[in-house]
Design a protein around this motif. Structure first.
Motif, short mmCIF file in Angstrom:
data_model
loop_
_atom_site.label_atom_id
_atom_site.label_comp_id
_atom_site.label_asym_id
_atom_site.label_seq_id
_atom_site.Cartn_x
_atom_site.Cartn_y
_atom_site.Cartn_z
N MET A 1 9.93 40.94 14.95
CA MET A 1 9.19 39.73 14.60
C MET A 1 7.72 39.89 14.99
N LEU A 2 7.50 40.44 16.17
CA LEU A 2 6.14 40.63 16.66
C LEU A 2 5.38 41.64 15.80
N ILE A 3 6.04 42.77 15.49
CA ILE A 3 5.38 43.84 14.74
C ILE A 3 5.00 43.38 13.34
N LEU A 4 5.97 42.80 12.60
CA LEU A 4 5.71 42.48 11.20
C LEU A 4 4.80 41.25 11.05
N SER A 5 4.92 40.29 11.96
CA SER A 5 4.00 39.15 11.86
C SER A 5 2.57 39.63 12.14
N THR A 6 2.41 40.55 13.10
CA THR A 6 1.09 41.10 13.40
C THR A 6 0.55 41.93 12.24
N SER A 7 1.45 42.74 11.63
CA SER A 7 1.01 43.66 10.57
C SER A 7 0.58 42.92 9.31
N LEU B 1 -0.68 39.56 9.54
CA LEU B 1 -1.76 38.65 9.93
C LEU B 1 -3.09 39.39 10.13
N LEU B 2 -3.05 40.54 10.81
CA LEU B 2 -4.30 41.22 11.14
C LEU B 2 -5.08 41.70 9.92
N PRO B 3 -4.43 42.33 8.91
CA PRO B 3 -5.21 42.70 7.72
C PRO B 3 -5.88 41.50 7.05
N MET B 4 -5.15 40.36 6.98
CA MET B 4 -5.74 39.16 6.37
C MET B 4 -6.92 38.65 7.20
N TYR B 5 -6.77 38.70 8.52
CA TYR B 5 -7.86 38.25 9.41
C TYR B 5 -9.07 39.17 9.31
N LEU B 6 -8.84 40.47 9.31
CA LEU B 6 -9.95 41.43 9.28
C LEU B 6 -10.72 41.34 7.96
N LYS B 7 -9.99 41.15 6.86
CA LYS B 7 -10.65 41.11 5.55
C LYS B 7 -11.17 39.71 5.21
N GLY B 8 -10.39 38.67 5.57
CA GLY B 8 -10.78 37.31 5.21
C GLY B 8 -11.57 36.60 6.29
N GLY B 9 -11.36 36.96 7.58
CA GLY B 9 -12.05 36.30 8.68
C GLY B 9 -13.29 37.05 9.13
N LEU B 10 -13.17 38.38 9.30
CA LEU B 10 -14.31 39.20 9.71
C LEU B 10 -15.04 39.80 8.50
N LEU B 11 -14.48 39.59 7.30
CA LEU B 11 -15.10 40.01 6.04
C LEU B 11 -15.34 41.53 5.97
N LEU B 12 -14.35 42.30 6.46
CA LEU B 12 -14.43 43.75 6.39
C LEU B 12 -13.86 44.25 5.06
N THR B 13 -14.28 45.45 4.66
CA THR B 13 -13.66 46.07 3.49
C THR B 13 -12.26 46.55 3.87
N ALA B 14 -11.47 46.90 2.86
CA ALA B 14 -10.11 47.37 3.13
C ALA B 14 -10.13 48.63 3.99
N GLY C 1 12.22 40.71 10.53
CA GLY C 1 10.99 40.92 9.76
C GLY C 1 10.75 39.82 8.76
N ALA C 2 11.81 39.41 8.06
CA ALA C 2 11.67 38.33 7.07
C ALA C 2 11.30 37.02 7.74
N ILE C 3 11.97 36.70 8.85
CA ILE C 3 11.68 35.45 9.56
C ILE C 3 10.26 35.49 10.13
N GLY C 4 9.91 36.62 10.78
CA GLY C 4 8.58 36.73 11.37
C GLY C 4 7.48 36.63 10.35
N THR C 5 7.64 37.34 9.22
CA THR C 5 6.62 37.31 8.17
C THR C 5 6.48 35.91 7.58
N ALA C 6 7.62 35.31 7.23
CA ALA C 6 7.59 34.01 6.56
C ALA C 6 7.04 32.91 7.47
N VAL C 7 7.50 32.89 8.73
CA VAL C 7 7.04 31.84 9.65
C VAL C 7 5.56 32.04 9.97
N ALA C 8 5.15 33.30 10.17
CA ALA C 8 3.74 33.57 10.47
C ALA C 8 2.84 33.12 9.33
#
Length: 480
Positions: free
Chosen positions: A290-296, A298-311, A417-424
């Motif tokens: 749950m921790l791994i997949l929710s992090t995996s 959330l972080l790409p979305m935050y880095l690209k959408g929050g910090l406005l980094l390229t892929a 993974g499904a629960i962690g991703t969906a809830v996150a």
């Protein structure tokens, strides 16, 4: 699931001819390529959303739909492992992965891409339980920690290089190239397996119980589907499309469990849960996933959408943590063989608890260096938990329960993974919707997404606290 005397004798004779290293290498390469294509796609989500004009809750089905198939298929793997040879299952898994990769690379819109992910998931659903079961069979208990650690290195290196490499590919060649690059590697793995893979499992061909398969598919599939549907946002939790599948899935799982416990030859032997260290190991692996997949996600979305980094830049931020996680796995494997799980798992959960809390305070002004350090530290904690907890739990099982233990462990990882991703995603979307920009905000969309990510990391924080409490009850399993 008992084995006949003839079957055990045949297995012991065959063991003298087995070459464990080439077998393990074949399985690990296959898992690496499969997991690379899975995690690499996360970095392309925003590009896919733009190309196919879909939103966040729709694109998450590329992950949760994948997990849905795994949740349905992996429980049946205990049966498949006793009906088909190691070579047959390995070859089938690679064929499905190759077909899915081709379909994904040629997808003109979202629907074929989702179908391709389903086909890929069938390949992964066959390979992951097979790999765990084969390692338990061909390596003695005193070497399993090191081998599982090496497996962790291979498996975690894929998520480590996946975001960075895919970021570079997406920025310059387009997201379809992720699959074109994976295709020749899968083909080479298939050829390598044809040369080196050996049959190591005992074929007993137990009776196939159709009702058990139906109840398992409805149960695990319903729960994954319901939680995945909830990813549309907090308001969707009360909708029939969410709670009805979860309720039907829960009822089907209860009926499935009752039936398995009453059968002489169950499809999935749930008596594995009578071994306490296995049960604790399952819980810890569940929480860790749950921790791994929710992090995996959330972080790409935050880095690209929050910090406005390229892929590519976002991938570089995530690279050190993934590499160190992979390098830590063999180290923790050797430490596990020497000292047992307690001195790894407890500090591991302390680290993930602290770092997941720190991630609830990230902002659009957080330096990239801080994110790199935090991400690296949280994945050091994950490396200290995952393989030791899994290996210690599986070590307590008798040999006849290996297929069932592998299937249970891998199934619940996919459910987690499904629960962690969906809830996150659900918490993140709700946080975005409720965000109220303050005076002077220059980029309200980035601020809103970051606010949602802050809220969503509370899920990882809570999972870590539960895992930390459970870790005080773990004991080393001494295997003769």
């Amino acid at each position: 699931m008992g084995l006949s005397k003839q079957g055990l004798a045949a297995t012991s004779i065959e063991q003298t001819k087995i070459r464990p290293i080439p077998i393990a290498v074949s399985l690990m390469i296959g898992a690496f390529i499969g997991l690379f294509s899975e995690t690499a796609l996360n970095m392309a989500f925003t590009n896919i959303m733009t190309d196919f004009h879909i939103d966040a809750h729709a694109v998450q089905w590329l992950t949760t739909g994948y997990l849905l198939v795994l949740g349905i298929l992996v429980p049946v793997s205990a049966l498949l492992l006793q009906w088909f040879t190691t070579r047959q299952l390995f070859n089938a898994s690679l064929i499905f992965s190759i077909i899915g990769t081709i379909v994904a690379a040629l997808s003109p819109n979202f629907e074929p891409l989702l179908v391709a992910r389903v086909i890929q998931a069938i390949g992964t659903g066959l390979l992951l339980p097979l790999m765990t079961n084969v390692i338990l069979v061909i390596f003695p208990p005193h070497k399993r920690g090191s081998v599982m650690g090496l497996m962790g290195l291979v498996i975690m290196f894929a998520p480590a290089v996946g975001p960075t490499l895919s970021g570079f590919i997406v920025d310059r060649l387009g997201w379809q190239s992720i699959f074109w690059i994976s295709l020749p590697l899968l083909a080479l793995t298939f050829v390598f397996g044809l040369v080196y893979m050996q049959n190591v499992s005992t074929i007993t061909k137990p009776k196939i119980d159709i009702l058990s398969i139906i109840l398992s598919s409805i149960g695990f599939g319903g729960i994954v589907f319901g939680f995945s549907s909830a990813g549309e946002g907090a308001g969707s939790w009360g909708e029939p499309g969410v709670f009805i599948p979860i309720a039907i899935g829960a009822i089907a799982l209860v009926l499935f469990a009752v039936r398995q416990l009453r059968m002489k030859q169950p499809m999935l032997n749930l008596r594995v849960f009578k071994f306490p260290m296995f049960s604790i190991g399952v819980l810890m692996v569940f929480l860790c996933m749950m921790l791994i997949l929710s992090t995996s996600i959330l972080l790409p979305m935050y880095l690209k959408g929050g910090l406005l980094l390229t892929a590519f830049a976002a991938g570089l931020v995530l690279l050190p943590g993934g590499i160190i996680n992979g390098l830590m796995s063999p180290v923790t494997g050797r430490l596990f063989d020497k000292f047992g799980p307690k001195f790894l798992v407890i500090p591991g959960f302390i680290i993930t608890t602290i770092l997941s809390y720190l991630f609830t305070n990230v902002t659009t002004e957080t330096p990239q260096t801080t994110i790199i350090i935090m991400h690296t530290c949280i994945f050091i904690g994950v490396a200290m938990i995952m393989m030791p907890a899994q290996t210690n739990g599986l070590n307590q099982l008798p040999r006849a329960y290996y297929p069932d233990g592998s299937a249970v462990m891998n199934t619940l990882q996919q459910i987690a993974g499904a629960i962690g991703t969906a809830v996150a995603v659900s918490i993140m979307v709700a946080g975005q919707a409720s965000y109220v920009p303050s005076a002077g905000t220059t980029n309200p969309m980035a601020e809103a997404l970051t606010s949602g990510v802050q809220n969503a990391f509370m899920l990882a924080f809570v999972a870590s606290i539960i895992g930390l409490i459970a870790s005080f009850f773990i004991k080393r399993v001494n295997v003769k």
